[in-house]
Scaffold this active site. Structure first.
Site, PDB file in Angstrom:
ATOM      1  N   LYS A   1       0.845  -1.176  -0.148  1.00  0.00           N
ATOM      2  CA  LYS A   1      -0.067  -0.161  -0.022  1.00  0.00           C
ATOM      3  C   LYS A   1       0.920   1.210  -0.151  1.00  0.00           C
ATOM      4  CE  LYS A   1      -1.880   2.497   3.078  1.00  0.00           C
ATOM      5  NZ  LYS A   1      -1.712   4.075   2.388  1.00  0.00           N
TER       6      LYS A   1
ATOM      7  N   GLY B   1       7.342   4.696   8.074  1.00  0.00           N
ATOM      8  CA  GLY B   1       6.452   5.755   8.340  1.00  0.00           C
ATOM      9  C   GLY B   1       6.538   6.329   9.950  1.00  0.00           C
ATOM     10  N   SER B   2       5.817   6.847  10.418  1.00  0.00           N
ATOM     11  CA  SER B   2       5.694   7.568  11.815  1.00  0.00           C
ATOM     12  C   SER B   2       6.055   6.662  12.747  1.00  0.00           C
ATOM     13  CB  SER B   2       4.647   8.465  12.041  1.00  0.00           C
ATOM     14  OG  SER B   2       3.403   7.708  12.021  1.00  0.00           O
ATOM     15  N   THR B   3       6.675   6.926  13.720  1.00  0.00           N
ATOM     16  CA  THR B   3       6.873   6.092  14.945  1.00  0.00           C
ATOM     17  C   THR B   3       5.523   6.019  15.701  1.00  0.00           C
ATOM     18  OG1 THR B   3       9.069   7.121  15.526  1.00  0.00           O
ATOM     19  CG2 THR B   3       7.812   6.171  17.556  1.00  0.00           C
TER      20      THR B   3
ATOM     21  N   GLY C   1       3.709   3.169  13.746  1.00  0.00           N
ATOM     22  CA  GLY C   1       4.578   2.082  14.272  1.00  0.00           C
ATOM     23  C   GLY C   1       4.296   1.521  15.549  1.00  0.00           C
TER      24      GLY C   1
ATOM     25  N   GLU D   1      10.370   0.597  10.393  1.00  0.00           N
ATOM     26  CA  GLU D   1      11.507   1.506   9.856  1.00  0.00           C
ATOM     27  C   GLU D   1      10.651   2.858  10.345  1.00  0.00           C
ATOM     28  OE1 GLU D   1      13.304   4.250   8.747  1.00  0.00           O
ATOM     29  OE2 GLU D   1      13.203   3.643   6.529  1.00  0.00           O
TER      30      GLU D   1
ATOM     31  N   GLU E   1      10.725  14.883  15.990  1.00  0.00           N
ATOM     32  CA  GLU E   1      11.166  14.885  14.429  1.00  0.00           C
ATOM     33  C   GLU E   1      10.215  15.781  13.645  1.00  0.00           C
ATOM     34  OE1 GLU E   1       9.648  11.240  12.199  1.00  0.00           O
ATOM     35  OE2 GLU E   1      11.779  11.160  11.012  1.00  0.00           O
TER      36      GLU E   1
HETATM   37  P1  NAI Z   1       2.275   7.958   8.672  1.00  0.00           P
HETATM   38  O1  NAI Z   1       2.919   7.054   9.381  1.00  0.00           O
HETATM   39  O2  NAI Z   1       0.694   8.339   9.143  1.00  0.00           O
HETATM   40  O3  NAI Z   1       2.032   7.335   6.995  1.00  0.00           O
HETATM   41  C1  NAI Z   1       2.774   6.124   6.645  1.00  0.00           C
HETATM   42  C2  NAI Z   1       2.054   5.166   5.801  1.00  0.00           C
HETATM   43  O4  NAI Z   1       1.264   4.589   6.797  1.00  0.00           O
HETATM   44  C3  NAI Z   1       1.154   5.539   4.855  1.00  0.00           C
HETATM   45  O5  NAI Z   1       1.091   4.730   3.668  1.00  0.00           O
HETATM   46  C4  NAI Z   1      -0.307   5.550   5.550  1.00  0.00           C
HETATM   47  O6  NAI Z   1      -1.267   5.514   4.877  1.00  0.00           O
HETATM   48  C5  NAI Z   1      -0.078   4.494   6.502  1.00  0.00           C
HETATM   49  N1  NAI Z   1      -1.016   4.584   7.535  1.00  0.00           N
HETATM   50  C6  NAI Z   1      -1.465   5.707   8.215  1.00  0.00           C
HETATM   51  N2  NAI Z   1      -1.961   5.066   9.445  1.00  0.00           N
HETATM   52  C7  NAI Z   1      -2.290   3.905   9.303  1.00  0.00           C
HETATM   53  C8  NAI Z   1      -2.662   2.758  10.311  1.00  0.00           C
HETATM   54  N3  NAI Z   1      -3.379   2.979  11.143  1.00  0.00           N
HETATM   55  N4  NAI Z   1      -2.624   1.494   9.885  1.00  0.00           N
HETATM   56  C9  NAI Z   1      -1.744   1.097   8.813  1.00  0.00           C
HETATM   57  N5  NAI Z   1      -1.268   2.041   7.977  1.00  0.00           N
HETATM   58  C10 NAI Z   1      -1.415   3.477   8.378  1.00  0.00           C
HETATM   59  O7  NAI Z   1       3.031   9.316   8.262  1.00  0.00           O
HETATM   60  P2  NAI Z   1       2.339  10.594   7.881  1.00  0.00           P
HETATM   61  O8  NAI Z   1       1.042  11.008   8.439  1.00  0.00           O
HETATM   62  O9  NAI Z   1       2.163  10.592   6.378  1.00  0.00           O
HETATM   63  O10 NAI Z   1       3.493  11.536   8.341  1.00  0.00           O
HETATM   64  C11 NAI Z   1       3.625  12.018   9.764  1.00  0.00           C
HETATM   65  C12 NAI Z   1       4.835  12.351  10.182  1.00  0.00           C
HETATM   66  O11 NAI Z   1       5.518  10.938  10.283  1.00  0.00           O
HETATM   67  C13 NAI Z   1       5.641  13.082   9.369  1.00  0.00           C
HETATM   68  O12 NAI Z   1       5.516  14.435   9.767  1.00  0.00           O
HETATM   69  C14 NAI Z   1       7.002  12.424   9.896  1.00  0.00           C
HETATM   70  O13 NAI Z   1       7.429  12.822  10.885  1.00  0.00           O
HETATM   71  C15 NAI Z   1       6.655  11.046  10.060  1.00  0.00           C
HETATM   72  N6  NAI Z   1       6.982  10.168   8.859  1.00  0.00           N
HETATM   73  C16 NAI Z   1       8.225   9.381   8.861  1.00  0.00           C
HETATM   74  C17 NAI Z   1       8.685   8.606   8.044  1.00  0.00           C
HETATM   75  C18 NAI Z   1       9.829   7.748   7.760  1.00  0.00           C
HETATM   76  O14 NAI Z   1      10.251   7.315   6.867  1.00  0.00           O
HETATM   77  N7  NAI Z   1      10.343   7.560   8.958  1.00  0.00           N
HETATM   78  C19 NAI Z   1       7.882   8.612   6.661  1.00  0.00           C
HETATM   79  C20 NAI Z   1       6.480   9.529   6.836  1.00  0.00           C
HETATM   80  C21 NAI Z   1       6.140  10.154   7.788  1.00  0.00           C
END
Ligand code: NAI
Length: 768
Positions: free
Chosen positions: A190, A241-243, A246, A263, A388
């Site tokens: 996804k 994605g976000s901690t 995670g 990660e 972050e």
């Molecule tokens: P996020 O962690 O919400 O999104 C990453 C992925 O997870 C997306 O594909 C999203 O659709 C999916 N996702 C969201 N909620 C989910 C759930 N409950 N169950 C399964 N999948 C889910 O990150 P977001 O909201 O886009 O960004 C927020 C903050 O997270 C950023 O400002 C940044 O600080 C951090 N982030 C860190 C990343 C990294 O590579 N370490 C990458 C993206 C965001």
């Protein structure tokens, strides 16, 4: 204007990349996309828009995946798995190779699509995202080809759910799909809702590369679709994605017996020592924090500068910031493009508003852009030093000594990456292994490669992507055959007066009475055998504190650790008859001889679990070092209790860990008898701590304790879900048996070694 004038002013003109091919591709799909399931492109369902952040235009309508869509994709992946897993290594290698070639052939289309969807500059998309994605498939074509040689007995997990973020949409897809396919898994991926286009274009590469239907499935949608994928019938979940999310996924998957790698975020330190090449360090910062607008999990977002050069560094940095070109991401002359989304811009601005530091800004156009930002005069505890930001914001503070630099660098809940700048080889190489981060760059930054494991410590997650360590995430750790649970003896008679001695706990090298003052009687086939203390939370906390203090063990040499393990084995042998009598009295079937063999085996490994040098294509050398995890909390197995203790103790100690061991419930006296063996074997105090008590009562405390770095459970008690859910608090690693009651002693030694260590990748300059 003459050429000489241009050199003088360094003026530049726009050099826009054409978007015609990307627009034609979007038009060819009517700018509406359904999922890619079972090798077919489905018609679009209910949709949402994906937007170009640089212009605000809608690029395409994307289907919001439902739970039914996800189930359909998982079913397709399940159906495809059997024959894909059985396909020859060479056949899988050819498919991965064909994907790599497909990406290269369409490199420009992918680069432009990525720019349109994310706002990142074309230079980065072209030279890094797409190039590295292709490199990943090439590298893993090799791992597929060699699987039979490198992992002869390994089994793939099966169906992998993979959730990726928006900062490197295609590259993160490659990081996940390539190793999964190479090892014989099938996937349901996804992409992030803000950036789904390159994943959908990737589906076409799969078609062209001969990926069998169902081996790769792409389901689009937001977090709700992600959540549906997490709760679907998958065998392994990989998330970047976000901690925050995670942590949620750790809880959601607790006790399900599925593989999990996370990660997550970072707040990576960038250390500049006074003997650094300052211009090099400043130029490095441009890559560390302004690459992809700082929307990078390993961004060097915390600048720590030695006091004497702080003013100079700040002045040169501000001069450099003033020349960073922010603007149209399709312009090849642009350094920083748009942020991914207006929401992300608002998030970053809100964080900046809260800071107490002094803000220095470069220039940026209106719209979804932010300039490079430097914030100075910050204390290490300022939220900007800890949280972050995921934007182009560099937070700076100073340090005086190398020791203080290490302390500040490690003063974070994250542990993803770090950069060290110094021309003094002693300072640089002395500092590198002291930083708690999965990746450390010496005089460099943001170097990544398919052959180099990448991933975090602490709240940056667990598991590695890339290299041999990354493959482990896509192989089911082999376990032995199911074992028969041992008989549990009970009774009501008190131990006879002659054995009326209560075995205490063993904490910090001393025997300690249980805090709660409770004891219980241990029974065997012939009645009461003795009494043991019942440890409570306070005892567990004391044991963890003792283990945390024993840091010297984790820095000791393999040679010393081997000697001590041999010594334990020898002392155990010397008391073999006593131990065997006690085992028999508790009704346990085990032999001292077997336990000793395991101790010898781990003594042998103590100075042989070497790291490796990695074949990365950039100039320089990448080292993969095996670091101990730290403090491991372990719940012992009931079956063959002495051998099981020897195995856990041997593996953990050989690799430099300290241990809080909870004795087997049915034969706890075997563990308490070990105290004297440990005392006489020169095991430093605090390295091994032993508690007796009910596993079920201690599991949650162990899992939630912030001083424990990993929890292992070989217990017959049903505590795996409790441990995995509790470990979400600080995202510690877990290794649990999910009540399978298998013969963990038969598990491949490489699995034990991998569970006992973290790979730290250190990149150093090297004269190649
Ligand atoms: P996020 O962690 O919400 O999104 C990453 C992925 O997870 C997306 O594909 C999203 O659709 C999916 N996702 C969201 N909620 C989910 C759930 N409950 N169950 C399964 N999948 C889910 O990150 P977001 O909201 O886009 O960004 C927020 C903050 O997270 C950023 O400002 C940044 O600080 C951090 N982030 C860190 C990343 C990294 O590579 N370490 C990458 C993206 C965001």
């Amino acid at each position: 204007m003459s050429v000489a004038d241009i050199f003088e002013t360094m003026e530049w003109g726009p050099a826009p990349e054409s978007r015609a091919e990307a627009d034609a591709w979007l038009d060819s799909h009517g700018r509406r996309f359904g999922h890619y399931i079972g090798g077919k492109r489905l018609a679009a369902g209910e949709t949402f828009a994906t937007v170009n952040p640089a212009t605000g235009e809608t690029l395409a309508e994307i289907t919001q995946g439902t739970a039914e869509d996800v189930a359909q994709a998982v079913k397709a992946a399940r159906k495809a798995h059997g024959s894909w897993a059985k396909s020859s290594d060479h056949d899988r290698a050819r498919v991965l190779y064909a994907i790599a070639r497909g990406l290269q052939k369409h490199a420009r289309l992918f680069a432009v699509l990525e720019v349109l969807d994310t706002g990142k500059p074309i230079r980065e998309a072209r030279d890094i995202d797409v190039a590295q994605a292709a490199r990943h498939f090439y590298h893993h074509a090799g791992h597929a080809e060699l699987r039979g040689e490198t992992h002869p007995d390994a089994e793939p997990w099966g169906v992998c759910g993979q959730i990726v973020p928006w900062n490197f949409p295609l590259l993160m897809l490659a990081w996940k799909v390539a190793p999964a396919l190479a090892m014989g898994n099938t996937v349901v991926l996804k992409p992030a809702e803000w950036t789904p286009l390159t994943a959908l274009a990737f589906a076409e590469i799969c078609d062209g590369a001969g990926v069998p239907p169902g081996v790769v499935n792409i389901v689009t949608g937001d977090g709700a679709t992600g959540a549906a994928l997490v709760s679907a019938e998958i065998d392994k979940l990989a998330f970047t994605g976000s901690t925050e999310v995670g942590r949620l996924l750790r809880r959601e998957t607790a006790g399900r017996g599925i593989g999990l790698t996370l990660e997550l975020g970072g707040k990576s330190p960038y250390l500049v020592f006074e003997d650094a090449d300052i211009d090099g360090a400043v130029e490095g910062l441009v890559d560390a924090i302004w690459f992809n607008g700082g929307q990078v999990c390993c961004a060097g977002s915390r600048l720590l500068v030695q006091e004497g050069i702080a003013e100079d560094v700040t002045a040169r940095l501000r001069a450099r910031m003033a020349r960073i070109r922010v603007g149209n991401p399709l312009d090849k002359s642009v350094d920083m493009g748009a942020l991914v989304h207006t929401e992300q811009k608002a998030r970053i601005e809100a964080i900046l508003e809260r800071t107490t530091g002094k803000i220095h800004r470069g220039a940026a156009p209106d719209g979804c852009y932010l300039p490079p930002v430097l914030v100075t005069d910050l204390h290490s505890a300022d939220p900007l030093m800890q949280e972050e930001v995921f934007g182009p914001v560099l937070a700076m503070t100073t340090f005086r000594t190398p020791a203080e630099a290490v302390q500040l660098a490690n003063d974070t809940t994250y542990g993803l990456a770090a950069s060290i700048w110094s021309q003094d080889i002693d300072v640089a190489l002395d500092t590198a292994p002291k930083i708690d981060a999965g990746v450390v760059w010496v005089n460099g930054t943001n170097m990544l490669d398919a052959a180099a494991p990448f991933g975090g410590l602490k709240e940056s997650g667990f598991g590695r992507e890339g290299g041999t360590a990354g493959l482990a995430a896509y192989l089911r750790p082999g376990t032995g055959a199911p074992l028969k649970a041992p008989k549990v003896y009970a009774g009501d008679a008190a131990p006879s007066a002659e054995i009326d001695r209560t075995a205490k706990l063993y904490i910090g090298g001393k025997q300690a009475r249980p805090d709660g003052g409770y004891t219980r009687t241990v029974f065997g086939p012939k009645g009461a055998v003795g009494d043991v203390g019942i440890a409570n939370r306070k005892d567990l906390r004391n044991a963890v504190e003792a283990a945390r203090g024993a840091t010297g063990w984790s820095r000791s040499t393999g040679h010393l650790r081997a000697q001590i393990l041999y010594y334990i084995a020898e002392n155990l042998c010397a008391r073999a008859s006593e131990f065997e009598a006690r085992l028999a009295a508790q009704g346990a079937k085990d032999r001292v001889e077997t336990a000793t063999r395991h101790l010898f085996r781990w003594a042998a490994w103590a100075d042989k679990h070497d790291g490796r040098t990695l074949g990365v294509p950039m100039g320089g050398l990448a080292l993969a070092l095996n670091r101990p995890i730290g403090v491991i909390g372990a719940f012992a197995a009931e079956e063959t209790p002495l051998t099981a203790l020897a195995q856990v103790l041997g593996a953990a100690l050989a690799t430099g860990n300290r241990l809080v061991l909870v004795a087997p419930e049915s034969a706890p006296l075997t563990a308490t008898d070990l105290y004297q063996v440990l005392d006489t074997s020169d095991v430093p105090s605090g390295v091994v701590n032993i508690l007796t008590g009910a596993h079920g009562d201690l599991a949650a405390e162990m899992a939630g304790h912030l001083g424990v770095d990993a929890v292992w459970s070989f217990s017959s008690a049903d505590i795996s879900a409790t441990i995995e859910a509790g470990a979400a608090a600080d995202l510690k690693r877990t290794w649990v048996n999910n009540g399978t009651g298998r013969d963990w002693l038969a598990t491949d030694g490489t699995v034990w070694l991998a569970q006992s260590t973290e790979v730290q990748t250190i990149w150093v300059p090297f004269g190649l």
